[in-house]
Design a protein around this motif. Structure first.
Motif, PDB file in Angstrom:
ATOM      1  N   UNK A  71       0.842  -1.189   0.000  1.00  0.00           N
ATOM      2  CA  UNK A  71       0.000   0.000   0.000  1.00  0.00           C
ATOM      3  C   UNK A  71       0.883   1.246   0.000  1.00  0.00           C
ATOM      4  N   UNK A  72       0.490   2.235  -0.838  1.00  0.00           N
ATOM      5  CA  UNK A  72       1.247   3.475  -1.013  1.00  0.00           C
ATOM      6  C   UNK A  72       0.262   4.635  -1.016  1.00  0.00           C
ATOM      7  N   UNK A  73       0.673   5.781  -0.458  1.00  0.00           N
ATOM      8  CA  UNK A  73      -0.139   6.999  -0.510  1.00  0.00           C
ATOM      9  C   UNK A  73       0.341   7.844  -1.678  1.00  0.00           C
ATOM     10  N   UNK A  74      -0.591   8.201  -2.566  1.00  0.00           N
ATOM     11  CA  UNK A  74      -0.329   9.137  -3.648  1.00  0.00           C
ATOM     12  C   UNK A  74      -0.893  10.488  -3.222  1.00  0.00           C
ATOM     13  N   UNK A  75      -0.064  11.533  -3.288  1.00  0.00           N
ATOM     14  CA  UNK A  75      -0.459  12.871  -2.843  1.00  0.00           C
ATOM     15  C   UNK A  75      -0.467  13.807  -4.046  1.00  0.00           C
ATOM     16  N   UNK A  76      -1.662  14.275  -4.421  1.00  0.00           N
ATOM     17  CA  UNK A  76      -1.813  15.260  -5.498  1.00  0.00           C
ATOM     18  C   UNK A  76      -1.490  16.628  -4.920  1.00  0.00           C
ATOM     19  N   UNK A 117      -0.920  15.716 -10.972  1.00  0.00           N
ATOM     20  CA  UNK A 117      -2.298  15.657 -11.457  1.00  0.00           C
ATOM     21  C   UNK A 117      -2.896  14.300 -11.109  1.00  0.00           C
ATOM     22  N   UNK A 118      -4.120  14.335 -10.604  1.00  0.00           N
ATOM     23  CA  UNK A 118      -4.885  13.112 -10.362  1.00  0.00           C
ATOM     24  C   UNK A 118      -6.314  13.359 -10.851  1.00  0.00           C
ATOM     25  N   UNK A 119      -7.185  12.412 -10.646  1.00  0.00           N
ATOM     26  CA  UNK A 119      -8.579  12.581 -11.059  1.00  0.00           C
ATOM     27  C   UNK A 119      -9.250  13.732 -10.308  1.00  0.00           C
ATOM     28  N   UNK A 120      -8.751  14.075  -9.131  1.00  0.00           N
ATOM     29  CA  UNK A 120      -9.318  15.180  -8.354  1.00  0.00           C
ATOM     30  C   UNK A 120      -8.980  16.548  -8.940  1.00  0.00           C
ATOM     31  N   UNK A 121      -7.879  16.644  -9.681  1.00  0.00           N
ATOM     32  CA  UNK A 121      -7.461  17.954 -10.180  1.00  0.00           C
ATOM     33  C   UNK A 121      -7.417  18.039 -11.702  1.00  0.00           C
ATOM     34  N   UNK A 170     -11.829  15.446 -15.591  1.00  0.00           N
ATOM     35  CA  UNK A 170     -12.673  14.851 -14.552  1.00  0.00           C
ATOM     36  C   UNK A 170     -13.381  15.889 -13.697  1.00  0.00           C
ATOM     37  N   UNK A 171     -12.813  17.083 -13.579  1.00  0.00           N
ATOM     38  CA  UNK A 171     -13.430  18.109 -12.739  1.00  0.00           C
ATOM     39  C   UNK A 171     -14.404  18.980 -13.509  1.00  0.00           C
ATOM     40  N   UNK A 172     -14.318  18.990 -14.849  1.00  0.00           N
ATOM     41  CA  UNK A 172     -15.196  19.823 -15.663  1.00  0.00           C
ATOM     42  C   UNK A 172     -14.723  21.251 -15.785  1.00  0.00           C
TER      43      UNK A 172
END
Length: 89
Positions: free
Chosen positions: A11-16, A49-53, A57-59
């Protein structure tokens, strides 16, 4: 499977970094940093960049002004030697 030839799958934490969003997933990526996330230590991977930014995905799409670029080019270099001025003229 042969022993001792496969990378460590953990398990790894990815930080955007652009929106301060963190998520935990499993990966074999090698990291030097660690982070304490929700009371547990994980290896840390910093990403831009991730799906949150991501705009898709954000529109929140950014509009590029291509017409403005053409006008800036014409103002800078003029119509000398331009094929478009010959075709229009």
């Amino acid at each position: 499977m042969k022993a001792d030839i496969h990378p460590d799958y953990r398990e790894v934490v990815f930080h955007d970094l652009s929106c301060d969003f963190k998520f935990v997933t499993r990966s074999t990526i090698q990291t030097r940093e660690t982070i304490n996330h929700e009371g547990k230590d994980y290896p840390l991977v910093k990403i831009e960049v991730s799906a949150e930014s991501h705009p898709f995905y954000t529109g929140k799409h950014k509009i590029v002004d291509t017409a403005g670029r053409v006008e800036k080019f014409r103002q800078k270099f003029g119509a000398v030697g331009s094929k478009t001025s010959v075709a229009n003229g």
